[in-house]
Design a protein around this motif. Structure first.
Motif, PDB file in Angstrom:
ATOM      1  N   MET A  17       8.000   7.223  -0.439  1.00 38.27           N
ATOM      2  CA  MET A  17       8.334   8.242   0.560  1.00 38.27           C
ATOM      3  C   MET A  17       7.105   8.588   1.405  1.00 38.27           C
ATOM      4  O   MET A  17       7.186   8.628   2.642  1.00 38.27           O
ATOM      5  N   PHE A  18       5.972   8.828   0.726  1.00 39.94           N
ATOM      6  CA  PHE A  18       4.774   9.198   1.472  1.00 39.94           C
ATOM      7  C   PHE A  18       4.199   8.009   2.241  1.00 39.94           C
ATOM      8  O   PHE A  18       3.592   8.199   3.303  1.00 39.94           O
ATOM      9  N   HIS A  19       4.419   6.812   1.754  1.00 37.42           N
ATOM     10  CA  HIS A  19       4.076   5.598   2.505  1.00 37.42           C
ATOM     11  C   HIS A  19       4.811   5.625   3.849  1.00 37.42           C
ATOM     12  O   HIS A  19       4.216   5.396   4.910  1.00 37.42           O
TER      13      HIS A  19
ATOM     14  N   ALA B 251       6.142  -3.898  -7.478  1.00 38.12           N
ATOM     15  CA  ALA B 251       6.341  -2.987  -6.340  1.00 38.12           C
ATOM     16  C   ALA B 251       5.212  -1.951  -6.272  1.00 38.12           C
ATOM     17  O   ALA B 251       4.711  -1.636  -5.186  1.00 38.12           O
ATOM     18  N   THR B 252       4.800  -1.454  -7.427  1.00 42.48           N
ATOM     19  CA  THR B 252       3.713  -0.474  -7.486  1.00 42.48           C
ATOM     20  C   THR B 252       2.403  -1.087  -7.016  1.00 42.48           C
ATOM     21  O   THR B 252       1.654  -0.478  -6.238  1.00 42.48           O
ATOM     22  N   GLN B 253       2.113  -2.310  -7.452  1.00 41.89           N
ATOM     23  CA  GLN B 253       0.889  -2.986  -7.011  1.00 41.89           C
ATOM     24  C   GLN B 253       0.883  -3.180  -5.495  1.00 41.89           C
ATOM     25  O   GLN B 253      -0.155  -3.017  -4.851  1.00 41.89           O
ATOM     26  N   ALA B 254       2.028  -3.519  -4.939  1.00 44.64           N
ATOM     27  CA  ALA B 254       2.104  -3.712  -3.482  1.00 44.64           C
ATOM     28  C   ALA B 254       1.796  -2.404  -2.755  1.00 44.64           C
ATOM     29  O   ALA B 254       1.072  -2.408  -1.747  1.00 44.64           O
ATOM     30  N   LEU B 255       2.303  -1.292  -3.269  1.00 42.59           N
ATOM     31  CA  LEU B 255       1.990  -0.010  -2.636  1.00 42.59           C
ATOM     32  C   LEU B 255       0.519   0.356  -2.815  1.00 42.59           C
ATOM     33  O   LEU B 255      -0.102   0.904  -1.892  1.00 42.59           O
ATOM     34  N   HIS B 256      -0.064   0.058  -3.977  1.00 42.74           N
ATOM     35  CA  HIS B 256      -1.502   0.297  -4.159  1.00 42.74           C
ATOM     36  C   HIS B 256      -2.292  -0.425  -3.074  1.00 42.74           C
ATOM     37  O   HIS B 256      -3.193   0.148  -2.454  1.00 42.74           O
ATOM     38  N   GLN B 257      -1.968  -1.682  -2.868  1.00 44.43           N
ATOM     39  CA  GLN B 257      -2.682  -2.472  -1.863  1.00 44.43           C
ATOM     40  C   GLN B 257      -2.490  -1.892  -0.469  1.00 44.43           C
ATOM     41  O   GLN B 257      -3.428  -1.837   0.324  1.00 44.43           O
ATOM     42  N   TRP B 258      -1.262  -1.479  -0.164  1.00 45.73           N
ATOM     43  CA  TRP B 258      -0.997  -0.903   1.151  1.00 45.73           C
ATOM     44  C   TRP B 258      -1.828   0.357   1.346  1.00 45.73           C
ATOM     45  O   TRP B 258      -2.484   0.511   2.396  1.00 45.73           O
TER      46      TRP B 258
END
Length: 176
Positions: free
Chosen positions: A63-65, A92-99
């Protein structure tokens, strides 16, 4: 732990993002060793199971992304309708970390202070700076890792320490 270097004005924010990725990695590595039944077992906790707790954390991160990008996220709840399996949540979590790390690394001091206006799930207006959003997703994940740690103790299962102090002592490259 070394990653993309952050400029001086982002040193603490960048370190906390790296800490979050490290602590989540420890969490998922521990959880992936457990029988699936333990991950989905109903427990006396806010989100019902370990897997649903992870799903909630992901939804809030996503959401905050979207808020940071100025796009609609499409969620109508802080929980997901369809629960992924543990490995899918991890990817999915790793992808958001990278983003988050890539996005944040390019921010100026002015960018950090930019106010983002968004709608909370209940429809009320939210206003947070970019920096506040980053601190929120880091803090929110830490909060729920604590819930997961409590659920792991109920199994009983002990997992490695994932405190900021351990990260700083053993894994963070201060570039000194």
């Amino acid at each position: 732990m070394s990653g993309r270097p952050f400029p001086d004005h982002l040193r603490t924010t960048g370190m906390l993002l790296q800490y979050r990725a490290w602590a989540d990695r420890l969490t998922y590595e521990a959880l992936l060793q457990l029988p699936h039944e333990e991950i989905v077992k109903p427990r006396q906790t806010t989100f019902g199971t370990i897997l649903q707790t992870l799903g909630h954390v992901y939804v809030v991160d996503d959401m905050f992304h979207h808020h940071l990008q100025g796009t609609e996220h499409g969620y109508r709840s802080r929980q997901v309708d369809q629960t992924l399996d543990l490995e899918e949540w991890w990817h999915a979590t790793q992808a958001l970390h990278q983003w988050y790390m890539k996005e944040c690394a390019d921010w100026s001091v002015k960018d950090l202070k930019e106010q983002i206006v968004f709608a909370f799930i209940d429809g009320q207006t939210g206003i947070m700076t970019r920096e506040e959003i980053i601190l929120h997703v880091i803090n929110h994940a830490s909060y729920h890792r604590g819930f997961i740690g409590d659920m792991l103790k109920q199994i009983p299962y002990s997992w490695p320490a994932n405190d900021l102090t351990v990260f700083l002592r053993n894994h963070y490259d201060r570039g000194v």
